[in-house]
Design a protein around this motif. Sequence first.
Motif, PDB file in Angstrom:
ATOM      1  N   VAL A  81      24.478  36.849  78.741  1.00  0.00           N
ATOM      2  CA  VAL A  81      24.366  38.293  78.496  1.00  0.00           C
ATOM      3  C   VAL A  81      24.382  38.526  76.988  1.00  0.00           C
ATOM      4  CG1 VAL A  81      25.472  38.942  80.667  1.00  0.00           C
ATOM      5  CG2 VAL A  81      26.870  38.652  78.602  1.00  0.00           C
ATOM      6  N   GLY A  82      24.097  39.774  76.586  1.00  0.00           N
ATOM      7  CA  GLY A  82      24.072  40.108  75.170  1.00  0.00           C
ATOM      8  C   GLY A  82      25.456  39.999  74.532  1.00  0.00           C
ATOM      9  N   LYS A  83      25.464  40.002  73.191  1.00  0.00           N
ATOM     10  CA  LYS A  83      26.735  39.940  72.442  1.00  0.00           C
ATOM     11  C   LYS A  83      27.629  41.108  72.861  1.00  0.00           C
ATOM     12  CE  LYS A  83      28.205  40.218  67.619  1.00  0.00           C
ATOM     13  NZ  LYS A  83      27.711  40.596  66.274  1.00  0.00           N
ATOM     14  N   TYR A  84      26.991  42.254  73.107  1.00  0.00           N
ATOM     15  CA  TYR A  84      27.730  43.427  73.573  1.00  0.00           C
ATOM     16  C   TYR A  84      27.331  43.734  75.009  1.00  0.00           C
ATOM     17  CZ  TYR A  84      28.654  43.884  68.636  1.00  0.00           C
ATOM     18  OH  TYR A  84      29.044  43.634  67.337  1.00  0.00           O
ATOM     19  N   LYS A 120      15.911  41.989  73.159  1.00  0.00           N
ATOM     20  CA  LYS A 120      15.245  40.830  72.532  1.00  0.00           C
ATOM     21  C   LYS A 120      16.069  40.230  71.400  1.00  0.00           C
ATOM     22  CE  LYS A 120      10.368  41.429  73.544  1.00  0.00           C
ATOM     23  NZ  LYS A 120       9.980  42.833  73.760  1.00  0.00           N
ATOM     24  N   ASP A 121      16.847  41.069  70.719  1.00  0.00           N
ATOM     25  CA  ASP A 121      17.663  40.544  69.618  1.00  0.00           C
ATOM     26  C   ASP A 121      18.959  39.885  70.119  1.00  0.00           C
ATOM     27  OD1 ASP A 121      19.224  42.694  70.401  1.00  0.00           O
ATOM     28  OD2 ASP A 121      18.892  43.880  68.603  1.00  0.00           O
ATOM     29  N   GLY A 122      19.144  39.867  71.430  1.00  0.00           N
ATOM     30  CA  GLY A 122      20.321  39.194  71.998  1.00  0.00           C
ATOM     31  C   GLY A 122      21.602  39.997  71.875  1.00  0.00           C
ATOM     32  N   ARG A 123      21.498  41.230  71.388  1.00  0.00           N
ATOM     33  CA  ARG A 123      22.727  41.999  71.135  1.00  0.00           C
ATOM     34  C   ARG A 123      23.305  42.667  72.373  1.00  0.00           C
ATOM     35  NH1 ARG A 123      20.896  43.829  65.725  1.00  0.00           N
ATOM     36  NH2 ARG A 123      22.184  42.660  64.286  1.00  0.00           N
ATOM     37  N   TYR A 124      22.433  43.204  73.231  1.00  0.00           N
ATOM     38  CA  TYR A 124      22.951  44.100  74.263  1.00  0.00           C
ATOM     39  C   TYR A 124      22.488  43.742  75.674  1.00  0.00           C
ATOM     40  CZ  TYR A 124      23.335  47.025  70.062  1.00  0.00           C
ATOM     41  OH  TYR A 124      23.599  47.500  68.805  1.00  0.00           O
ATOM     42  N   PHE A 137      36.995  62.023  82.382  1.00  0.00           N
ATOM     43  CA  PHE A 137      36.492  61.834  81.016  1.00  0.00           C
ATOM     44  C   PHE A 137      35.074  61.269  81.034  1.00  0.00           C
ATOM     45  CE2 PHE A 137      41.068  61.432  81.174  1.00  0.00           C
ATOM     46  CZ  PHE A 137      41.470  62.369  80.228  1.00  0.00           C
ATOM     47  N   ALA A 138      34.260  61.858  81.933  1.00  0.00           N
ATOM     48  CA  ALA A 138      32.888  61.382  82.096  1.00  0.00           C
ATOM     49  C   ALA A 138      32.103  61.524  80.786  1.00  0.00           C
ATOM     50  CB  ALA A 138      32.206  62.167  83.205  1.00  0.00           C
ATOM     51  N   THR A 139      31.318  60.593  80.440  1.00  0.00           N
ATOM     52  CA  THR A 139      31.117  59.335  81.168  1.00  0.00           C
ATOM     53  C   THR A 139      31.854  58.206  80.445  1.00  0.00           C
ATOM     54  OG1 THR A 139      28.959  59.988  82.009  1.00  0.00           O
ATOM     55  CG2 THR A 139      29.348  57.625  81.813  1.00  0.00           C
ATOM     56  N   PRO A 140      32.723  57.477  81.143  1.00  0.00           N
ATOM     57  CA  PRO A 140      33.374  56.351  80.479  1.00  0.00           C
ATOM     58  C   PRO A 140      32.458  55.122  80.432  1.00  0.00           C
ATOM     59  CG  PRO A 140      34.192  56.551  82.700  1.00  0.00           C
ATOM     60  CD  PRO A 140      33.206  57.672  82.495  1.00  0.00           C
ATOM     61  N   VAL A 141      32.617  54.376  79.340  1.00  0.00           N
ATOM     62  CA  VAL A 141      31.780  53.198  79.104  1.00  0.00           C
ATOM     63  C   VAL A 141      32.679  52.072  78.592  1.00  0.00           C
ATOM     64  CG1 VAL A 141      29.978  52.290  77.558  1.00  0.00           C
ATOM     65  CG2 VAL A 141      29.725  54.583  78.551  1.00  0.00           C
ATOM     66  N   LEU A 142      32.406  50.863  79.031  1.00  0.00           N
ATOM     67  CA  LEU A 142      33.073  49.681  78.479  1.00  0.00           C
ATOM     68  C   LEU A 142      32.067  48.909  77.638  1.00  0.00           C
ATOM     69  CD1 LEU A 142      35.176  48.060  81.352  1.00  0.00           C
ATOM     70  CD2 LEU A 142      35.971  48.387  79.020  1.00  0.00           C
ATOM     71  N   VAL A 143      32.412  48.664  76.372  1.00  0.00           N
ATOM     72  CA  VAL A 143      31.591  47.775  75.536  1.00  0.00           C
ATOM     73  C   VAL A 143      32.470  46.566  75.258  1.00  0.00           C
ATOM     74  CG1 VAL A 143      30.274  47.494  73.420  1.00  0.00           C
ATOM     75  CG2 VAL A 143      30.423  49.751  74.500  1.00  0.00           C
ATOM     76  N   ASN A 144      32.147  45.460  75.882  1.00  0.00           N
ATOM     77  CA  ASN A 144      33.051  44.301  75.929  1.00  0.00           C
ATOM     78  C   ASN A 144      34.431  44.805  76.385  1.00  0.00           C
ATOM     79  OD1 ASN A 144      30.866  42.824  75.151  1.00  0.00           O
ATOM     80  ND2 ASN A 144      31.553  42.490  73.065  1.00  0.00           N
ATOM     81  N   THR A 155      25.602  61.188  72.261  1.00  0.00           N
ATOM     82  CA  THR A 155      26.512  60.408  71.401  1.00  0.00           C
ATOM     83  C   THR A 155      26.207  58.907  71.418  1.00  0.00           C
ATOM     84  OG1 THR A 155      28.198  60.156  73.142  1.00  0.00           O
ATOM     85  CG2 THR A 155      28.394  62.081  71.687  1.00  0.00           C
ATOM     86  N   VAL A 156      25.299  58.484  72.292  1.00  0.00           N
ATOM     87  CA  VAL A 156      25.005  57.046  72.407  1.00  0.00           C
ATOM     88  C   VAL A 156      24.525  56.423  71.086  1.00  0.00           C
ATOM     89  CG1 VAL A 156      23.373  55.395  73.451  1.00  0.00           C
ATOM     90  CG2 VAL A 156      24.703  56.943  74.900  1.00  0.00           C
ATOM     91  N   PRO A 157      23.571  57.031  70.356  1.00  0.00           N
ATOM     92  CA  PRO A 157      23.119  56.386  69.106  1.00  0.00           C
ATOM     93  C   PRO A 157      24.256  56.149  68.121  1.00  0.00           C
ATOM     94  CG  PRO A 157      21.590  58.115  69.746  1.00  0.00           C
ATOM     95  CD  PRO A 157      22.777  58.237  70.655  1.00  0.00           C
ATOM     96  N   ASP A 158      25.136  57.134  67.924  1.00  0.00           N
ATOM     97  CA  ASP A 158      26.265  56.962  67.003  1.00  0.00           C
ATOM     98  C   ASP A 158      27.208  55.871  67.485  1.00  0.00           C
ATOM     99  OD1 ASP A 158      25.490  58.734  65.160  1.00  0.00           O
ATOM    100  OD2 ASP A 158      26.844  60.362  65.765  1.00  0.00           O
ATOM    101  N   LEU A 159      27.440  55.879  68.791  1.00  0.00           N
ATOM    102  CA  LEU A 159      28.342  54.873  69.365  1.00  0.00           C
ATOM    103  C   LEU A 159      27.786  53.465  69.101  1.00  0.00           C
ATOM    104  CD1 LEU A 159      29.826  55.145  72.934  1.00  0.00           C
ATOM    105  CD2 LEU A 159      29.132  52.982  71.987  1.00  0.00           C
ATOM    106  N   LEU A 160      26.494  53.294  69.256  1.00  0.00           N
ATOM    107  CA  LEU A 160      25.892  51.968  69.066  1.00  0.00           C
ATOM    108  C   LEU A 160      25.975  51.494  67.617  1.00  0.00           C
ATOM    109  CD1 LEU A 160      22.784  52.149  71.409  1.00  0.00           C
ATOM    110  CD2 LEU A 160      24.772  50.653  71.664  1.00  0.00           C
ATOM    111  N   GLU A 161      26.096  52.430  66.693  1.00  0.00           N
ATOM    112  CA  GLU A 161      26.240  52.031  65.288  1.00  0.00           C
ATOM    113  C   GLU A 161      27.461  51.140  65.073  1.00  0.00           C
ATOM    114  OE1 GLU A 161      24.355  52.378  62.547  1.00  0.00           O
ATOM    115  OE2 GLU A 161      22.855  53.091  63.966  1.00  0.00           O
ATOM    116  N   ARG A 162      28.447  51.325  65.932  1.00  0.00           N
ATOM    117  CA  ARG A 162      29.672  50.508  65.825  1.00  0.00           C
ATOM    118  C   ARG A 162      29.453  49.096  66.341  1.00  0.00           C
ATOM    119  NH1 ARG A 162      33.929  53.697  69.253  1.00  0.00           N
ATOM    120  NH2 ARG A 162      32.751  55.640  69.272  1.00  0.00           N
ATOM    121  N   TYR A 163      28.358  48.868  67.029  1.00  0.00           N
ATOM    122  CA  TYR A 163      28.127  47.566  67.677  1.00  0.00           C
ATOM    123  C   TYR A 163      26.782  47.002  67.254  1.00  0.00           C
ATOM    124  CZ  TYR A 163      31.993  49.250  70.450  1.00  0.00           C
ATOM    125  OH  TYR A 163      33.208  49.750  70.839  1.00  0.00           O
ATOM    126  N   ARG A 164      26.684  46.651  65.991  1.00  0.00           N
ATOM    127  CA  ARG A 164      25.428  46.102  65.457  1.00  0.00           C
ATOM    128  C   ARG A 164      25.541  44.605  65.241  1.00  0.00           C
ATOM    129  NH1 ARG A 164      21.306  48.956  66.815  1.00  0.00           N
ATOM    130  NH2 ARG A 164      21.681  51.160  66.526  1.00  0.00           N
TER     131      ARG A 164
END
Length: 164
Positions: A81-84, A120-124, A137-144, A155-164
């Motif tokens: 799976v991806g790094k994140y 393709k970059d193996g990140r996600y 607290f919809a919608t909850p998400v787990l990143v790792n 808010t997804v684009p900003d959130l992804l900035e933390r996981y580059r």
Amino acid sequence: MHDASTHESVFDGKRRARLDEIMKRYPTKQAALLPALWMVQEAHGWVSDQAMAEVADVLELTPAYVKGVVTFYTMYHQHPVGKYFIQVCTTTPCNICGAEGVVEAFLQHTGCGELGATSKDGRYTVVEVECLGACGFATPVLVNDDFIENVTSETVPDLLERYR
Ligand code: FES
């Protein structure tokens, strides 16, 4: 995070010492199966058949038994799976609050394109999961291991900035 090729032995050196420590806490070797599999996933990012065979050998279990446990728990990845690894709750309470839009935003902004695929970059890698226990607290998400509440498609684009 992944510091070994999937062809290398997992339980050499320090990891073997850590596993030996863990095994001391339990009455049987079998009881250390879940932490042993977690160590494999920490090392390789997923649990291959070869790694399952190694775990079976170390814990004196059959490979079939180990595979049965790996396939039972969704927290173990049976393929790379991806790094994140991004898990989005899409059960009904979150769904009516926009979870599908959150999933779409992740698929678009990560470049994954579809659920379960790795960018393709193996990140996600993005997957849908059942209730994460934070329905208010919809919608909850787990990143790792990071648990993030109140995610919206905006808010997804900003959130992804933390996981580059
Ligand atoms: S339904 Fe999404 S956290 Fe419970």
